[in-house]
Design a protein around this motif. Sequence first.
Motif, PDB file in Angstrom:
ATOM      1  N   PHE A  46       0.838  -1.197   0.000  1.00 42.75           N
ATOM      2  CA  PHE A  46       0.000   0.000   0.000  1.00 42.75           C
ATOM      3  C   PHE A  46       0.879   1.255   0.000  1.00 42.75           C
ATOM      4  CE2 PHE A  46      -2.018   3.477   2.261  1.00 42.75           C
ATOM      5  CZ  PHE A  46      -3.246   3.576   1.627  1.00 42.75           C
ATOM      6  N   VAL A  47       1.929   1.224   0.821  1.00 41.65           N
ATOM      7  CA  VAL A  47       2.815   2.385   0.923  1.00 41.65           C
ATOM      8  C   VAL A  47       3.470   2.670  -0.432  1.00 41.65           C
ATOM      9  CG1 VAL A  47       4.913   3.285   2.016  1.00 41.65           C
ATOM     10  CG2 VAL A  47       3.251   2.033   3.376  1.00 41.65           C
ATOM     11  N   LEU A  48       3.857   1.618  -1.124  1.00 45.41           N
ATOM     12  CA  LEU A  48       4.512   1.798  -2.423  1.00 45.41           C
ATOM     13  C   LEU A  48       3.556   2.443  -3.436  1.00 45.41           C
ATOM     14  CD1 LEU A  48       7.343   0.997  -3.475  1.00 45.41           C
ATOM     15  CD2 LEU A  48       6.184  -0.837  -4.715  1.00 45.41           C
ATOM     16  N   VAL A  49       2.326   1.963  -3.476  1.00 42.01           N
ATOM     17  CA  VAL A  49       1.359   2.533  -4.420  1.00 42.01           C
ATOM     18  C   VAL A  49       1.074   3.992  -4.059  1.00 42.01           C
ATOM     19  CG1 VAL A  49      -0.997   2.373  -5.313  1.00 42.01           C
ATOM     20  CG2 VAL A  49       0.308   0.309  -4.871  1.00 42.01           C
ATOM     21  N   TYR A  50       0.971   4.243  -2.771  1.00 43.78           N
ATOM     22  CA  TYR A  50       0.734   5.617  -2.309  1.00 43.78           C
ATOM     23  C   TYR A  50       1.860   6.548  -2.784  1.00 43.78           C
ATOM     24  CZ  TYR A  50       1.115   9.313   1.273  1.00 43.78           C
ATOM     25  OH  TYR A  50       1.281  10.507   1.924  1.00 43.78           O
ATOM     26  N   LEU A  51       3.111   6.072  -2.648  1.00 36.82           N
ATOM     27  CA  LEU A  51       4.244   6.908  -3.080  1.00 36.82           C
ATOM     28  C   LEU A  51       4.189   7.146  -4.593  1.00 36.82           C
ATOM     29  CD1 LEU A  51       7.156   5.412  -0.926  1.00 36.82           C
ATOM     30  CD2 LEU A  51       5.884   7.531  -0.545  1.00 36.82           C
ATOM     31  N   ALA A  52       3.824   6.105  -5.333  1.00 34.01           N
ATOM     32  CA  ALA A  52       3.722   6.257  -6.785  1.00 34.01           C
ATOM     33  C   ALA A  52       2.637   7.276  -7.137  1.00 34.01           C
ATOM     34  CB  ALA A  52       3.413   4.907  -7.431  1.00 34.01           C
ATOM     35  N   CYS A  53       1.530   7.245  -6.413  1.00 30.31           N
ATOM     36  CA  CYS A  53       0.433   8.189  -6.687  1.00 30.31           C
ATOM     37  C   CYS A  53       0.851   9.625  -6.391  1.00 30.31           C
ATOM     38  CB  CYS A  53      -0.798   7.853  -5.850  1.00 30.31           C
ATOM     39  SG  CYS A  53      -1.538   6.310  -6.300  1.00 30.31           S
ATOM     40  N   ILE A  54       1.616   9.809  -5.325  1.00 33.30           N
ATOM     41  CA  ILE A  54       2.078  11.156  -4.991  1.00 33.30           C
ATOM     42  C   ILE A  54       2.919  11.691  -6.165  1.00 33.30           C
ATOM     43  CG2 ILE A  54       3.679  12.449  -3.494  1.00 33.30           C
ATOM     44  CD1 ILE A  54       1.382  11.832  -1.842  1.00 33.30           C
ATOM     45  N   LEU A  55       3.798  10.841  -6.667  1.00 34.13           N
ATOM     46  CA  LEU A  55       4.683  11.276  -7.749  1.00 34.13           C
ATOM     47  C   LEU A  55       3.940  11.481  -9.067  1.00 34.13           C
ATOM     48  CD1 LEU A  55       8.087   9.392  -7.784  1.00 34.13           C
ATOM     49  CD2 LEU A  55       7.657  11.858  -7.826  1.00 34.13           C
ATOM     50  N   ALA A  56       3.100  10.499  -9.435  1.00 37.13           N
ATOM     51  CA  ALA A  56       2.502  10.524 -10.770  1.00 37.13           C
ATOM     52  C   ALA A  56       1.290  11.444 -10.870  1.00 37.13           C
ATOM     53  CB  ALA A  56       2.105   9.111 -11.183  1.00 37.13           C
ATOM     54  N   VAL A  57       0.557  11.609  -9.785  1.00 35.12           N
ATOM     55  CA  VAL A  57      -0.650  12.431  -9.846  1.00 35.12           C
ATOM     56  C   VAL A  57      -0.506  13.663  -8.942  1.00 35.12           C
ATOM     57  CG1 VAL A  57      -3.157  12.477  -9.576  1.00 35.12           C
ATOM     58  CG2 VAL A  57      -2.031  10.361 -10.269  1.00 35.12           C
ATOM     59  N   GLY A  58      -0.084  13.436  -7.710  1.00 31.38           N
ATOM     60  CA  GLY A  58      -0.057  14.529  -6.737  1.00 31.38           C
ATOM     61  C   GLY A  58       0.834  15.686  -7.151  1.00 31.38           C
ATOM     62  N   VAL A  59       2.071  15.372  -7.518  1.00 30.43           N
ATOM     63  CA  VAL A  59       3.010  16.455  -7.834  1.00 30.43           C
ATOM     64  C   VAL A  59       2.563  17.259  -9.065  1.00 30.43           C
ATOM     65  CG1 VAL A  59       5.389  16.915  -8.568  1.00 30.43           C
ATOM     66  CG2 VAL A  59       4.951  15.455  -6.588  1.00 30.43           C
ATOM     67  N   PRO A  60       2.215  16.600 -10.194  1.00 33.89           N
ATOM     68  CA  PRO A  60       1.768  17.406 -11.341  1.00 33.89           C
ATOM     69  C   PRO A  60       0.522  18.241 -11.028  1.00 33.89           C
ATOM     70  CG  PRO A  60       2.081  15.103 -12.003  1.00 33.89           C
ATOM     71  CD  PRO A  60       2.294  15.164 -10.527  1.00 33.89           C
ATOM     72  N   VAL A  61      -0.431  17.665 -10.281  1.00 36.02           N
ATOM     73  CA  VAL A  61      -1.651  18.428  -9.987  1.00 36.02           C
ATOM     74  C   VAL A  61      -1.310  19.620  -9.092  1.00 36.02           C
ATOM     75  CG1 VAL A  61      -3.922  18.377  -8.873  1.00 36.02           C
ATOM     76  CG2 VAL A  61      -3.208  16.464 -10.298  1.00 36.02           C
ATOM     77  N   MET A  62      -0.413  19.407  -8.136  1.00 38.03           N
ATOM     78  CA  MET A  62      -0.079  20.508  -7.234  1.00 38.03           C
ATOM     79  C   MET A  62       0.618  21.647  -7.999  1.00 38.03           C
ATOM     80  SD  MET A  62       2.078  20.479  -3.745  1.00 38.03           S
ATOM     81  CE  MET A  62       1.100  20.598  -2.334  1.00 38.03           C
ATOM     82  N   MET A  63       1.539  21.278  -8.895  1.00 40.46           N
ATOM     83  CA  MET A  63       2.203  22.319  -9.684  1.00 40.46           C
ATOM     84  C   MET A  63       1.170  23.111 -10.482  1.00 40.46           C
ATOM     85  SD  MET A  63       5.522  20.267 -11.090  1.00 40.46           S
ATOM     86  CE  MET A  63       6.016  21.523 -12.266  1.00 40.46           C
ATOM     87  N   THR A  64       0.222  22.388 -11.057  1.00 42.03           N
ATOM     88  CA  THR A  64      -0.818  23.040 -11.861  1.00 42.03           C
ATOM     89  C   THR A  64      -1.623  24.012 -11.002  1.00 42.03           C
ATOM     90  OG1 THR A  64      -0.966  21.024 -13.136  1.00 42.03           O
ATOM     91  CG2 THR A  64      -2.797  22.573 -13.365  1.00 42.03           C
ATOM     92  N   GLU A  65      -2.003  23.550  -9.815  1.00 42.43           N
ATOM     93  CA  GLU A  65      -2.841  24.417  -8.966  1.00 42.43           C
ATOM     94  C   GLU A  65      -2.112  25.681  -8.526  1.00 42.43           C
ATOM     95  OE1 GLU A  65      -5.467  23.410  -5.892  1.00 42.43           O
ATOM     96  OE2 GLU A  65      -5.553  21.309  -6.484  1.00 42.43           O
ATOM     97  N   ILE A  66      -0.824  25.505  -8.167  1.00 42.97           N
ATOM     98  CA  ILE A  66      -0.084  26.699  -7.717  1.00 42.97           C
ATOM     99  C   ILE A  66       0.058  27.678  -8.883  1.00 42.97           C
ATOM    100  CG2 ILE A  66       2.056  27.567  -6.703  1.00 42.97           C
ATOM    101  CD1 ILE A  66       2.485  24.847  -5.415  1.00 42.97           C
ATOM    102  N   ALA A  67       0.332  27.123 -10.083  1.00 39.66           N
ATOM    103  CA  ALA A  67       0.477  28.001 -11.250  1.00 39.66           C
ATOM    104  C   ALA A  67      -0.842  28.720 -11.542  1.00 39.66           C
ATOM    105  CB  ALA A  67       0.926  27.189 -12.460  1.00 39.66           C
ATOM    106  N   LEU A  68      -1.963  27.984 -11.450  1.00 39.15           N
ATOM    107  CA  LEU A  68      -3.270  28.618 -11.698  1.00 39.15           C
ATOM    108  C   LEU A  68      -3.506  29.734 -10.693  1.00 39.15           C
ATOM    109  CD1 LEU A  68      -5.578  25.487 -12.293  1.00 39.15           C
ATOM    110  CD2 LEU A  68      -4.902  27.179 -14.001  1.00 39.15           C
ATOM    111  N   GLY A  69      -3.185  29.476  -9.446  1.00 41.16           N
ATOM    112  CA  GLY A  69      -3.417  30.466  -8.394  1.00 41.16           C
ATOM    113  C   GLY A  69      -2.546  31.689  -8.589  1.00 41.16           C
ATOM    114  N   ARG A  70      -1.241  31.457  -8.823  1.00 44.07           N
ATOM    115  CA  ARG A  70      -0.341  32.613  -8.914  1.00 44.07           C
ATOM    116  C   ARG A  70      -0.664  33.457 -10.142  1.00 44.07           C
ATOM    117  NH1 ARG A  70       6.068  32.073  -8.586  1.00 44.07           N
ATOM    118  NH2 ARG A  70       5.918  31.297 -10.699  1.00 44.07           N
ATOM    119  N   ARG A  71      -0.969  32.777 -11.257  1.00 46.46           N
ATOM    120  CA  ARG A  71      -1.253  33.513 -12.482  1.00 46.46           C
ATOM    121  C   ARG A  71      -2.614  34.225 -12.395  1.00 46.46           C
ATOM    122  NH1 ARG A  71       1.948  34.481 -16.979  1.00 46.46           N
ATOM    123  NH2 ARG A  71       0.573  35.010 -18.679  1.00 46.46           N
TER     124      ARG A  71
END
Length: 486
Positions: A46-71
């Motif tokens: 479970f921990v491994l899948v969670y880490l993969a999700c953070i990398l593959a989905v969490g990080v790109p979505v977070m970058m997108t949200e911060i960029a949307l907010g700042r812009r």
Amino acid sequence: MTTNEQPRTQWRGRWGFLLAATGSAVGLGNIWKFPYITGEYGGGAFVLVYLACILAVGVPVMMTEIALGRRGRGSPIDAIRRLVSESGKGSAWSLLGWMAMLCGFLILSFYVVVAGWSFSYLWKMLSGGLAGSSVDDMAAIFVANNENPLNLGFWSTLVTVATMVIVGKGVQAGIEKSVDWMMPGLVIMLLALIGFGIFSGGFGDAVRFLFSFDAGSLSSEGMLTALGHAFFTLSLASGAILTYGSYLPAKASIARTTLSVAVADTVVALMAGLAIFPVIFANGMSPASGPGLIFMSLPLAFQAMPLGTLFGVLFFVMLSMAALTSSISMVEATISWLSDNKGISRRTASWSTGIVLWLVSTLAMLSFNLGADWTLAGKTFFDWLDYLTSRWMMPLGGLGMVLLAGFVLKHETFREELGLSPAWHALWLFMVRYVSPLGILVIFVDALGITRVQFGLHWPWLLAILVVMTLVGELASPRLRRTLSS
Ligand code: PFF
């Protein structure tokens, strides 16, 4: 380079944002929820899948949200509306902003109840209410704590009031000041607990449980929970990160900031696991004890260690503070929207939001006592809030944001905001266009009940779908853009 006409409050540079965003991300999700869902879904795999999700989905979505907010320099509704109109696209996309704002509010309505548990345990530690309790007593104390609506209502009301007082004070005075000392304090407390765990006899079992990969223990449901939790733990699609991003100074690097937040969040979750599971194993408790896991286990450790009461008090202070730095971020979107658009002060916005919040959270609190039987399709009101937000609203909001960024808004916007090298930018684009949407769609398939066929476990299929999506998406890209924009 922003679209904003008026100056907007800003963090004290990148560091201020980093602390606040980490404060939002690190919360009950890391210390209360991560250990108990890891326990329920079998540990290492479970921990491994969670880490993969953070990398593959969490990080790109977070970058997108911060960029949307700042812009967009505003609450999710205003920021998205500005950006789509700048790109000449349909204003229906601002519905995404509404959903994010509502999602943050609904999460907060049940989060204050759990944060209330933390405050009530702090009180129990201070007043000696847990002293001399056995493993069984601890379970009984947890149940009794929930059974009394006046008791539970008191603590969740306290959290609601504290949240609104901090938020009412504003970005710099309220939010930044609180996070400054809470985060380092929390890490020190977790280190102390891990130090105790090393000598408690259960540490080896805990490490094996958390880090040994046994594919057989991984269910499809577990994978989906891991993905949903990646959203929750990074505070995504709930207005929090987007609105915090709107206060980020133009110079700060979004990619580096996002990675720092994601790493800090993950490290705290793993530390919490390493602090809690030794106690569980040393006392012969079940890792799958559900939401009460930390409340039933950690007080046992505090009893056994030297200066235990002191450590216990400090731990629950830090847990309560971690909960508060997250809860303030959940209403920030609402407060920012109200004060930007309705001509009212932050203080008035906070108090009026607080009253509505109190009403909804009281209903959630009653799910543990008087309203335990008020169920719909087997779920209490509390369960519904959790289910609707993490299984539907967050994934749907995340999906909308990545599609908006990947296919609808001008590329220039993200090139400028993210400031990545061409290769990294291409990777980000690939993630938001294909990898993150596919991951999110898997959650929906689960929510629709299709996982009975174990959809989530067939990696070769997922890979094949990803390749097809990428080919179709890239070939049809201009057409897809037109469809999404109309
Ligand atoms: N990330 C928080 C936690 O792990 O406890 C929860 C959270 C905060 C969810 C803010 C959503 C949000 F907007």
